[in-house]
Design a protein around this motif. Structure first.
Motif, PDB file in Angstrom:
ATOM      1  N   HIS A  60       2.850   8.980   2.123  1.00 19.76           N
ATOM      2  CA  HIS A  60       4.468   8.932   1.690  1.00 19.76           C
ATOM      3  C   HIS A  60       5.004   9.936   1.124  1.00 19.76           C
ATOM      4  O   HIS A  60       6.492   9.876   0.767  1.00 19.76           O
ATOM      5  CB  HIS A  60       4.583   7.056   1.548  1.00 19.76           C
ATOM      6  CG  HIS A  60       4.123   5.970   1.936  1.00 19.76           C
ATOM      7  ND1 HIS A  60       3.480   5.269   1.767  1.00 19.76           N
ATOM      8  CD2 HIS A  60       4.267   5.460   3.679  1.00 19.76           C
ATOM      9  CE1 HIS A  60       3.284   4.378   2.376  1.00 19.76           C
ATOM     10  NE2 HIS A  60       3.541   4.796   3.521  1.00 19.76           N
ATOM     11  N   GLU A  98      -7.951   5.521   3.522  1.00 18.93           N
ATOM     12  CA  GLU A  98      -7.153   4.970   3.019  1.00 18.93           C
ATOM     13  C   GLU A  98      -7.283   3.382   3.462  1.00 18.93           C
ATOM     14  O   GLU A  98      -7.248   2.485   2.846  1.00 18.93           O
ATOM     15  CB  GLU A  98      -5.381   5.883   3.061  1.00 18.93           C
ATOM     16  CG  GLU A  98      -5.137   6.677   1.989  1.00 18.93           C
ATOM     17  CD  GLU A  98      -4.051   7.161   1.922  1.00 18.93           C
ATOM     18  OE1 GLU A  98      -3.770   8.205   0.751  1.00 18.93           O
ATOM     19  OE2 GLU A  98      -3.045   6.629   2.796  1.00 18.93           O
ATOM     20  N   ILE A  99      -6.428   2.973   4.582  1.00 21.89           N
ATOM     21  CA  ILE A  99      -6.712   2.211   5.195  1.00 21.89           C
ATOM     22  C   ILE A  99      -7.794   1.412   5.280  1.00 21.89           C
ATOM     23  O   ILE A  99      -8.701   0.094   4.807  1.00 21.89           O
ATOM     24  CB  ILE A  99      -5.768   2.228   6.473  1.00 21.89           C
ATOM     25  CG1 ILE A  99      -4.710   1.884   6.518  1.00 21.89           C
ATOM     26  CG2 ILE A  99      -5.953   0.272   7.630  1.00 21.89           C
ATOM     27  CD1 ILE A  99      -3.862   1.875   5.618  1.00 21.89           C
ATOM     28  N   PHE A 135       3.630  11.419   9.460  1.00 27.93           N
ATOM     29  CA  PHE A 135       2.580  10.325  10.715  1.00 27.93           C
ATOM     30  C   PHE A 135       2.826   9.993  12.357  1.00 27.93           C
ATOM     31  O   PHE A 135       1.092   9.421  12.781  1.00 27.93           O
ATOM     32  CB  PHE A 135       2.880   8.712  10.580  1.00 27.93           C
ATOM     33  CG  PHE A 135       3.443   8.191   9.042  1.00 27.93           C
ATOM     34  CD1 PHE A 135       1.753   7.149   8.527  1.00 27.93           C
ATOM     35  CD2 PHE A 135       3.897   7.949   8.045  1.00 27.93           C
ATOM     36  CE1 PHE A 135       1.922   7.107   6.853  1.00 27.93           C
ATOM     37  CE2 PHE A 135       4.371   7.832   6.629  1.00 27.93           C
ATOM     38  CZ  PHE A 135       3.242   7.156   6.211  1.00 27.93           C
ATOM     39  N   HIS A 158       0.636  -1.218  -0.229  1.00 28.30           N
ATOM     40  CA  HIS A 158      -0.037  -0.456   0.289  1.00 28.30           C
ATOM     41  C   HIS A 158       1.013   1.505  -0.212  1.00 28.30           C
ATOM     42  O   HIS A 158       1.914   1.400   1.098  1.00 28.30           O
ATOM     43  CB  HIS A 158      -0.916   0.016   1.030  1.00 28.30           C
ATOM     44  CG  HIS A 158      -1.630   1.301   1.224  1.00 28.30           C
ATOM     45  ND1 HIS A 158      -2.461   1.882   0.047  1.00 28.30           N
ATOM     46  CD2 HIS A 158      -1.690   2.184   2.516  1.00 28.30           C
ATOM     47  CE1 HIS A 158      -3.461   2.632   1.073  1.00 28.30           C
ATOM     48  NE2 HIS A 158      -2.928   3.442   1.640  1.00 28.30           N
ATOM     49  N   LYS A 159       1.149   1.804  -0.561  1.00 37.94           N
ATOM     50  CA  LYS A 159       0.984   2.951  -1.396  1.00 37.94           C
ATOM     51  C   LYS A 159       0.544   4.530  -0.559  1.00 37.94           C
ATOM     52  O   LYS A 159      -0.152   4.958  -1.381  1.00 37.94           O
ATOM     53  CB  LYS A 159       2.153   3.447  -2.663  1.00 37.94           C
ATOM     54  CG  LYS A 159       2.514   5.035  -2.672  1.00 37.94           C
ATOM     55  CD  LYS A 159       3.466   5.090  -4.059  1.00 37.94           C
ATOM     56  CE  LYS A 159       4.420   6.492  -3.849  1.00 37.94           C
ATOM     57  NZ  LYS A 159       5.222   6.267  -2.930  1.00 37.94           N
ATOM     58  N   SER A 160       1.082   4.955   0.708  1.00 37.81           N
ATOM     59  CA  SER A 160      -0.112   5.761   1.208  1.00 37.81           C
ATOM     60  C   SER A 160       0.492   7.592   0.449  1.00 37.81           C
ATOM     61  O   SER A 160       1.418   7.685   0.255  1.00 37.81           O
ATOM     62  CB  SER A 160       0.098   6.382   2.292  1.00 37.81           C
ATOM     63  OG  SER A 160      -0.376   7.404   2.948  1.00 37.81           O
ATOM     64  N   GLU A 161      -0.649   8.042   0.342  1.00 37.67           N
ATOM     65  CA  GLU A 161      -0.634   9.272  -0.322  1.00 37.67           C
ATOM     66  C   GLU A 161       0.540  10.399   1.144  1.00 37.67           C
ATOM     67  O   GLU A 161       1.335  11.537   0.688  1.00 37.67           O
ATOM     68  CB  GLU A 161      -1.986  10.865  -0.079  1.00 37.67           C
ATOM     69  CG  GLU A 161      -1.592  11.745  -0.487  1.00 37.67           C
ATOM     70  CD  GLU A 161      -3.254  12.732  -0.168  1.00 37.67           C
ATOM     71  OE1 GLU A 161      -3.779  13.512   0.018  1.00 37.67           O
ATOM     72  OE2 GLU A 161      -4.657  11.636  -0.262  1.00 37.67           O
ATOM     73  N   VAL A 210      -6.377  11.173   6.333  1.00 38.18           N
ATOM     74  CA  VAL A 210      -5.634  10.731   5.102  1.00 38.18           C
ATOM     75  C   VAL A 210      -5.364   9.154   5.292  1.00 38.18           C
ATOM     76  O   VAL A 210      -6.229   8.026   4.782  1.00 38.18           O
ATOM     77  CB  VAL A 210      -4.352  11.116   4.751  1.00 38.18           C
ATOM     78  CG1 VAL A 210      -4.146  10.614   3.163  1.00 38.18           C
ATOM     79  CG2 VAL A 210      -4.412  12.773   3.775  1.00 38.18           C
ATOM     80  N   TYR A 211      -5.068   9.203   6.316  1.00 35.42           N
ATOM     81  CA  TYR A 211      -4.474   7.272   6.690  1.00 35.42           C
ATOM     82  C   TYR A 211      -5.034   6.388   7.437  1.00 35.42           C
ATOM     83  O   TYR A 211      -5.171   5.634   6.194  1.00 35.42           O
ATOM     84  CB  TYR A 211      -3.319   7.513   7.457  1.00 35.42           C
ATOM     85  CG  TYR A 211      -2.327   5.889   7.413  1.00 35.42           C
ATOM     86  CD1 TYR A 211      -1.277   5.640   6.529  1.00 35.42           C
ATOM     87  CD2 TYR A 211      -2.154   5.244   8.011  1.00 35.42           C
ATOM     88  CE1 TYR A 211      -1.145   4.120   6.469  1.00 35.42           C
ATOM     89  CE2 TYR A 211      -1.959   3.999   8.202  1.00 35.42           C
ATOM     90  CZ  TYR A 211      -1.404   3.969   7.474  1.00 35.42           C
ATOM     91  OH  TYR A 211      -0.348   2.627   7.295  1.00 35.42           O
ATOM     92  N   CYS A 212      -5.914   7.132   8.049  1.00 40.31           N
ATOM     93  CA  CYS A 212      -7.125   5.885   8.618  1.00 40.31           C
ATOM     94  C   CYS A 212      -8.221   5.828   7.413  1.00 40.31           C
ATOM     95  O   CYS A 212      -8.328   4.672   7.215  1.00 40.31           O
ATOM     96  CB  CYS A 212      -7.962   6.483   9.933  1.00 40.31           C
ATOM     97  SG  CYS A 212      -6.937   6.682  11.053  1.00 40.31           S
TER      98      CYS A 212
END
Length: 204
Positions: free
Chosen positions: A86, A108-109, A95, A81-84, A104-106
């Motif tokens: 990163h 995405e996951i 993070f 998974h490439k997060s925004e 953003v991250y949660c």
């Protein structure tokens, strides 16, 4: 005749809690979390890699199918998974940003989990970023935990599902999860921690 070469087995040392059969009184601490073990012993375990089983292809669709199959068979898996986040100019420190994680991250996951499992809803209850820099008191960074452990007690988990989030409780109730879980719980244990004498839930 030549000798048959033996396969090299990688091994790693892991601290394992020692159960000295001394139960701490759950009424003198937070019942949600298990007591931290006072004693550990270092045990050598074989290290079994599963990277090739789930990430052995250069094809994203094949890797996803392999990850889904591995999850079904083993209860856990891995997926690329490439997060925004990163590509954020601040590097990995982003993070530790609560707003970035929540906005953003949660999400995405949550989307990734839905795609991987086919579930209808994903609830983000909490998250924590760990790193060795936590020893220098970096804000928002927790120390690594290098010991096998449970995050919650059985009673703590039951309470969290029912009372920590109304939307989580309502979704679990609507899907029939609470009724099935409660019936299973009563048929196997039937424990109710209603007073100090009722501590059997610690042994579940």
């Amino acid at each position: 005749m030549g000798a048959t070469p033996q396969k090299t087995v990688l091994r790693g040392t892991l601290p394992v809690p020692i159960d000295d059969e001394v139960q701490s009184d759950p009424w003198t601490r937070e019942y949600y979390a298990p007591p931290w073990p006072e004693k550990t012993v270092k045990v050598l375990f074989p290290l079994l890699g599963f990277r090739k089983a789930v990430l052995g292809s250069l094809n994203e669709a094949i890797d996803k199918a392999n990850a889904q199959r591995f999850l079904h068979d083993n209860g856990f898996t891995a997926i690329r998974h490439k997060s925004e986040l990163h590509s954020h100019p601040g590097g990995t420190s982003i993070f530790q940003d609560q707003h970035a994680m929540d906005s953003v991250y949660c999400p995405e996951i949550a989307k990734l989990i839905q795609q991987l499992t086919g579930c209808n809803q994903v609830f983000t209850v909490t998250h924590r970023v760990r790193g060795v820099q936590a020893a220098t008191n970096v804000p928002g960074l927790a120390k690594p935990l290098r010991i096998p452990h449970n995050d919650t007690t059985p009673l703590g988990t039951r309470q969290a599902i029912r009372y920590s989030r109304h939307d989580l409780r309502d979704a679990a109730e609507e899907a029939g999860i609470l009724a099935v879980e409660h019936a299973l719980y009563e048929s196997t244990h039937g424990v109710r921690a209603v007073d100090k004498a009722s501590q059997a839930f610690e042994e579940l």
